[in-house]
Design an enzyme around this catalytic site. Sequence first.
Site, mmCIF file in Angstrom:
data_model
loop_
_atom_site.group_PDB
_atom_site.id
_atom_site.type_symbol
_atom_site.label_atom_id
_atom_site.label_comp_id
_atom_site.label_asym_id
_atom_site.label_seq_id
_atom_site.Cartn_x
_atom_site.Cartn_y
_atom_site.Cartn_z
ATOM 1 N N ARG A 64 58.294 -31.819 63.016
ATOM 2 C CA ARG A 64 58.823 -30.826 62.054
ATOM 3 C C ARG A 64 60.215 -30.382 62.468
ATOM 4 N NH1 ARG A 64 54.289 -26.523 61.694
ATOM 5 N NH2 ARG A 64 55.625 -25.498 60.155
ATOM 6 N N GLN A 97 57.804 -15.955 56.962
ATOM 7 C CA GLN A 97 56.653 -16.600 57.606
ATOM 8 C C GLN A 97 57.060 -17.999 58.070
ATOM 9 O OE1 GLN A 97 52.779 -15.726 55.246
ATOM 10 N NE2 GLN A 97 54.443 -15.623 53.764
ATOM 11 N N ASN A 98 58.255 -18.424 57.622
ATOM 12 C CA ASN A 98 58.693 -19.793 57.894
ATOM 13 C C ASN A 98 59.257 -19.905 59.306
ATOM 14 O OD1 ASN A 98 58.023 -20.185 55.227
ATOM 15 N ND2 ASN A 98 60.128 -19.997 54.482
ATOM 16 N N HIS A 115 56.349 -15.477 62.373
ATOM 17 C CA HIS A 115 55.471 -16.543 62.883
ATOM 18 C C HIS A 115 56.195 -17.466 63.852
ATOM 19 C CE1 HIS A 115 52.651 -16.012 59.208
ATOM 20 N NE2 HIS A 115 52.447 -15.120 60.136
ATOM 21 N N THR A 186 55.211 -17.590 48.554
ATOM 22 C CA THR A 186 54.091 -17.498 49.484
ATOM 23 C C THR A 186 52.781 -17.391 48.708
ATOM 24 O OG1 THR A 186 53.099 -16.298 51.352
ATOM 25 C CG2 THR A 186 54.390 -14.986 49.775
ATOM 26 N N ASN A 211 57.156 -16.980 42.507
ATOM 27 C CA ASN A 211 56.364 -18.107 42.997
ATOM 28 C C ASN A 211 56.254 -19.194 41.930
ATOM 29 O OD1 ASN A 211 55.054 -18.449 45.649
ATOM 30 N ND2 ASN A 211 53.297 -19.078 44.417
ATOM 31 N N LEU A 212 56.097 -20.446 42.416
ATOM 32 C CA LEU A 212 55.979 -21.549 41.449
ATOM 33 C C LEU A 212 54.708 -21.402 40.609
ATOM 34 C CD1 LEU A 212 57.325 -24.268 40.664
ATOM 35 C CD2 LEU A 212 55.797 -25.382 42.299
ATOM 36 N N ALA A 229 61.913 -21.069 43.066
ATOM 37 C CA ALA A 229 62.752 -20.022 43.676
ATOM 38 C C ALA A 229 64.233 -20.390 43.590
ATOM 39 C CB ALA A 229 62.346 -19.839 45.133
HETATM 40 C C1 BV8 Z 1 45.891 -12.936 63.436
HETATM 41 C C2 BV8 Z 1 53.139 -20.801 62.120
HETATM 42 C C3 BV8 Z 1 44.687 -11.545 64.914
HETATM 43 C C4 BV8 Z 1 52.466 -22.092 62.408
HETATM 44 C C5 BV8 Z 1 51.491 -19.735 60.732
HETATM 45 C C6 BV8 Z 1 39.352 -14.967 57.421
HETATM 46 C C7 BV8 Z 1 39.806 -14.097 56.449
HETATM 47 C C8 BV8 Z 1 41.052 -13.484 56.556
HETATM 48 C C9 BV8 Z 1 41.874 -13.721 57.663
HETATM 49 C C10 BV8 Z 1 41.409 -14.595 58.616
HETATM 50 C C11 BV8 Z 1 40.162 -15.208 58.507
HETATM 51 N N1 BV8 Z 1 40.009 -16.002 59.584
HETATM 52 C C12 BV8 Z 1 41.121 -15.907 60.379
HETATM 53 C C13 BV8 Z 1 41.961 -15.039 59.798
HETATM 54 C C14 BV8 Z 1 43.265 -14.618 60.313
HETATM 55 C C15 BV8 Z 1 44.276 -15.710 60.038
HETATM 56 C C16 BV8 Z 1 44.340 -16.030 58.566
HETATM 57 O O1 BV8 Z 1 44.873 -15.255 57.787
HETATM 58 N N2 BV8 Z 1 43.792 -17.222 58.231
HETATM 59 C C17 BV8 Z 1 43.810 -17.660 56.850
HETATM 60 C C18 BV8 Z 1 43.929 -19.185 56.840
HETATM 61 C C19 BV8 Z 1 42.542 -17.177 56.163
HETATM 62 N N3 BV8 Z 1 45.540 -15.158 60.468
HETATM 63 C C20 BV8 Z 1 45.897 -15.311 61.758
HETATM 64 O O2 BV8 Z 1 45.290 -15.965 62.561
HETATM 65 C C21 BV8 Z 1 47.154 -14.548 62.167
HETATM 66 N N4 BV8 Z 1 46.872 -13.832 63.364
HETATM 67 O O3 BV8 Z 1 45.184 -12.644 62.507
HETATM 68 O O4 BV8 Z 1 45.776 -12.420 64.695
HETATM 69 C C22 BV8 Z 1 44.949 -10.839 66.178
HETATM 70 C C23 BV8 Z 1 44.734 -9.474 66.207
HETATM 71 C C24 BV8 Z 1 44.946 -8.797 67.393
HETATM 72 C C25 BV8 Z 1 45.409 -9.489 68.528
HETATM 73 C C26 BV8 Z 1 45.642 -10.859 68.459
HETATM 74 C C27 BV8 Z 1 45.414 -11.553 67.285
HETATM 75 C C28 BV8 Z 1 48.287 -15.481 62.504
HETATM 76 C C29 BV8 Z 1 48.687 -16.239 61.289
HETATM 77 C C30 BV8 Z 1 49.948 -17.044 61.613
HETATM 78 C C31 BV8 Z 1 49.613 -18.509 61.705
HETATM 79 N N5 BV8 Z 1 50.867 -19.285 61.785
HETATM 80 N N6 BV8 Z 1 52.678 -20.360 60.821
HETATM 81 C C32 BV8 Z 1 53.272 -23.228 61.888
HETATM 82 O O5 BV8 Z 1 54.113 -23.026 60.992
HETATM 83 O O6 BV8 Z 1 53.022 -24.339 62.369
HETATM 84 S S1 BV8 Z 1 50.859 -19.472 59.194
HETATM 85 C C33 BV8 Z 1 51.575 -20.561 58.143
HETATM 86 O O7 BV8 Z 1 50.726 -20.645 57.030
HETATM 87 C C34 BV8 Z 1 52.880 -20.094 57.560
HETATM 88 O O8 BV8 Z 1 53.679 -19.454 58.514
HETATM 89 C C35 BV8 Z 1 52.457 -19.182 56.466
HETATM 90 O O9 BV8 Z 1 52.263 -17.894 56.913
HETATM 91 C C36 BV8 Z 1 51.157 -19.773 56.070
HETATM 92 C C37 BV8 Z 1 51.337 -20.605 54.833
HETATM 93 O O10 BV8 Z 1 51.563 -19.715 53.849
HETATM 94 P P1 BV8 Z 1 52.789 -19.857 52.842
HETATM 95 O O11 BV8 Z 1 54.067 -19.665 53.561
HETATM 96 O O12 BV8 Z 1 52.445 -18.940 51.757
HETATM 97 O O13 BV8 Z 1 52.794 -21.359 52.366
HETATM 98 P P2 BV8 Z 1 51.785 -22.037 51.352
HETATM 99 O O14 BV8 Z 1 52.010 -23.495 51.420
HETATM 100 O O15 BV8 Z 1 50.432 -21.468 51.592
HETATM 101 O O16 BV8 Z 1 52.264 -21.480 49.928
HETATM 102 C C38 BV8 Z 1 53.511 -21.856 49.425
HETATM 103 C C39 BV8 Z 1 53.620 -21.194 48.063
HETATM 104 O O17 BV8 Z 1 54.903 -21.511 47.544
HETATM 105 C C40 BV8 Z 1 52.595 -21.720 47.072
HETATM 106 O O18 BV8 Z 1 51.974 -20.614 46.454
HETATM 107 C C41 BV8 Z 1 53.413 -22.521 46.067
HETATM 108 O O19 BV8 Z 1 52.953 -22.351 44.736
HETATM 109 C C42 BV8 Z 1 54.776 -21.909 46.201
HETATM 110 N N7 BV8 Z 1 55.890 -22.820 45.929
HETATM 111 C C43 BV8 Z 1 55.945 -24.148 46.146
HETATM 112 N N8 BV8 Z 1 57.168 -24.605 45.773
HETATM 113 C C44 BV8 Z 1 57.878 -23.529 45.337
HETATM 114 C C45 BV8 Z 1 57.068 -22.384 45.448
HETATM 115 N N9 BV8 Z 1 57.482 -21.166 45.067
HETATM 116 C C46 BV8 Z 1 58.747 -21.062 44.594
HETATM 117 N N10 BV8 Z 1 59.584 -22.108 44.468
HETATM 118 C C47 BV8 Z 1 59.185 -23.349 44.825
HETATM 119 N N11 BV8 Z 1 60.039 -24.389 44.685
#
Ligand code: BV8
Length: 244
Positions: A64, A97-98, A115, A186, A211-212, A229
Amino acid sequence: MDRSKIDQHSRVVVLTGAGISAESGVKTFRDNDGLWENYRIEDVATPEAFRRDPQLVWRFYDQRRKQLKTVAPNPAHHALAQLQAMLGPERLTLITQNVDDLHERGGSKAVIHMHGELLKVRCTRCRTITHTEADMLSDDQAETLPHCECGGLLRPHIVWFGEMPFEMDFIQNKLAECTHFIAIGTSGVVYPAAGFLQIARQIGAYTIGFNLEPPENHRLFDQFIQGKAGQQLPQWVNSLALQV
Ligand code: BV8
Ligand code: ZN
């Protein structure tokens, strides 16, 4: 009083996700069903995966990081930089978040990478953080793992699933006093970032989503602007320029 109006008294918090970098050619997490080489990203971006197979995780981030050299900011990144210049850094907080550097390359300042960042690595022993553009895995057969001068194993300076995102206190303070909250590209699935919209609503901020596709939480926005966007954001910022 028109809550939607953004002017010199406004305090704007922007949260971006993978969608803002999509038109630059950076894959989003939802693309190819959130898979990388048939691995679920949630299974590679974790401390457990790094303990189990550090070479695999380093390969994922080296690939990446390498891709970053082939992509450039798109009009959405430039529009956000223009908005920050219009309002001044005190009035616009950009949280992403990126892990790419496209906001910075698009002209934005003081970007909060909650992140982490692809171009940084951290020592697991002395915690020193260093900038890197190079591949971290040696390209020899052994795929020797990178180590710090102190002897500690280096890891990506990335927040993995199950780890606490960076700058959360700063982010909470900015959310507590914002007048406008804008989420761009997001899916609103990953917490705690996905919870920021709720916090902004609770303090009465005017909320806008770009958002898309309508994300799961799109009904919670005061205003939802669907589309790419790279097209919608420049238009919206230009329309503001007339007001601010
Ligand atoms: C934490 C770095 C606790 C890595 C990332 C169950 C329920 C709820 C929560 C949880 C659960 N089980 C676990 C959890 C917590 C978990 C979580 O939320 N999991 C999810 C999967 C359910 N979260 C965590 O673990 C976080 N930490 O909770 O810690 C804690 C507490 C105390 C002490 C210690 C710990 C940490 C989360 C961070 C993980 N790392 N990134 C890497 O990049 O390699 S997350 C990663 O995924 C991204 O950073 C981002 O945040 C996420 C992806 O989301 P998006 O950015 O939204 O991307 P996505 O593809 O999903 O969406 C893109 C959107 O764009 C789409 O909607 C699309 O339609 C749109 N789009 C596309 N093209 C366009 C567009 N829009 C406009 N224009 C376009 N052209
Ligand atoms: Zn070290």
